[in-house]
Write a protein that holds these residues in place. Structure first.
Motif: not given
Length: 434
Positions: A310, A349, A354
């Motif tokens: 990430l 996230l 995204a």
């Protein structure tokens, strides 16, 4: 934000296929005819000539020098060949009308521009097409096979391209992961998949769209390329980079880099390099929100855990709301599909522009998983959408021909496993009979 679930079949440019079996038979005849007419001129049995497909302009220029073209002519000749290869889509030097006969003969004697050999072409009831393609052996060994898939949708046609023969990553939900890695594909073999698809679909000026084919009703028939076929693209970085440079070249195949997506299982050290040197859209094969589960589903996570993955995504060059990373998430019943998983997905996230593609699991022989129930998939999507992420559910396509996400595996490997299983069953029967 509502969940996007498109269950409508796209309209064919020339009408829907009324008989898929008949079209498959016609395709097989066309393949046999094309194979007979596209043999490399003057090739001795077993001889393999280098391909001009997939070369950069500089490399193509050096190839021309090697057959005697004067350097002062190289720029002009490269431009001519580039047009014939990638705009006109020719697969035979003899069709290059504005190239002298002498040069055409020299090129044909030294090089090839032939397409990959088609072993089979299958058409799903939903219009998805799958080609099993055969490439020659590189050095010692035998010819190899890969699969390439075309997915027609309303307003676009997506080509799913392979980068390796087999795979090393052994993701447990993926059929390709059960096939050992044989070798990387070369740049010409990667670009060749795009050229072949455009040939077969009628997406070059002189090519014809098969009668009844399901394709976008207007515009380019191959409008998007996704490096989501067999293999891990970032483990074949140089060839993939070279191939995508050709595919995105504005004077040739001319696909925008925003219409090219590279999917990786998480080769963290190569992600920033891919963004800086390729500049295409990025997709991450995620599938779990906890390291212990992702270690099982996507074993590369043991080397590059979620925290590192990430962080690499947050640092991806060019990342913005207009250039979002796609996170792919396969829905496995009772494994990763709880509402707690959905909330955790939103949390991990945070801060990354995204979108999330929810992929209903596509079964394959021997798989250990079941697809999540549809109502659970919708509840999961609702939870993600309410947090502000666009999370369409990718409607399964091509399941009937094993062309859906996670189902790709070369036909020869599939048949070899079937033969091994049959032999083992025969042995068991023989032993039981005494």
């Amino acid at each position: 934000m509502a969940v996007s679930i498109d269950l409508k079949a796209p309209q064919a440019r020339t009408g829907l296929a009324e008989n898929v079996q008949a079209e498959n038979l016609l395709a097989e005849r066309a393949i046999a005819s094309k194979a007979a007419s596209s043999a490399v001129p003057g090739a001795a049995p077993g001889e393999e000539k280098p391909s001009l497909i997939g070369l950069s302009r500089e490399e193509l220029g050096e190839a021309l020098v090697s057959v005697g073209v004067e350097r002062r002519q190289i720029k002009m000749r490269v431009a001519q060949l580039w047009q014939w290869l990638y705009v006109r889509g020719v697969a035979d030097f003899s069709q290059m009308a504005n190239v002298s006969k002498d040069l055409r003969e020299k090129l044909a004697a030294a090089f090839t521009i032939a397409r990959p050999e088609i072993v089979t072409e299958q058409v799903s009831v939903d219009g998805t097409r799958k080609w099993v393609l055969r490439f020659p052996a590189k050095g010692a060994g035998r010819p190899v096979e890969i699969e390439t898939v075309y997915i027609p949708e309303e307003g676009r046609g997506t080509l799913c391209v392979s980068s390796q023969v087999g795979c090393t990553l052994t993701c447990t939900f993926c059929h390709t992961g059960t096939q050992r890695l044989v070798r990387n594909l070369t740049a010409d073999e990667i670009v060749g998949q795009v050229l072949l698809a455009r040939d077969r679909l009628g997406d070059f000026p002189e090519a014809a769209t098969p009668a009844g084919a399901i394709v976008p009703s207007e515009g380019r028939l191959v409008s998007n390329v996704v490096m989501m076929g067999m293999g891990e693209p970032l483990y074949n970085f140089d060839a993939v980079k070279a191939a995508l440079a050709v595919v995105s070249d504005g004077e040739g195949l001319a696909l925008s880099k925003r219409r090219i997506t590279l999917s990786t299982s998480g080769v963290v050290p190569m992600i920033e390099k891919a963004g800086a040197e390729m500049g295409v859209m990025l997709a991450i094969s995620l599938h779990a929100v906890r390291d212990e589960l992702r270690d099982e589903l996507v074993p590369i996570n043991k080397k590059y855990p979620l925290k590192d993955l990430l962080a690499a995504c947050r640092a991806y060059p060019g990342l913005s709301n207009a250039r979002r990373i796609t996170f792919e998430y396969v829905m496995l019943k009772g494994v990763n599909d709880s509402l707690a998983d959905a909330k955790a997905l939103v949390q991990i996230l945070k801060g990354i522009p995204a979108k999330i593609n929810l992929i209903p699991f596509n079964p394959w022989p021997g798989s250990a998983y079941d697809c999540s129930d549809w109502d659970q998939i919708e509840r999961f999507a609702d939870a993600v959408n309410q947090a502000g992420y666009a999370s369409p559910i990718r409607t399964p396509r091509g399941r009937d021909i094993f062309a859906a996400c996670g189902q790709l595996k070369s036909e020869s490997e599939r048949m070899r496993k079937k033969d091994r299983d049959s032999l083992e069953a025969a042995r068991v029967t023989e032993l039981a009979a005494g």
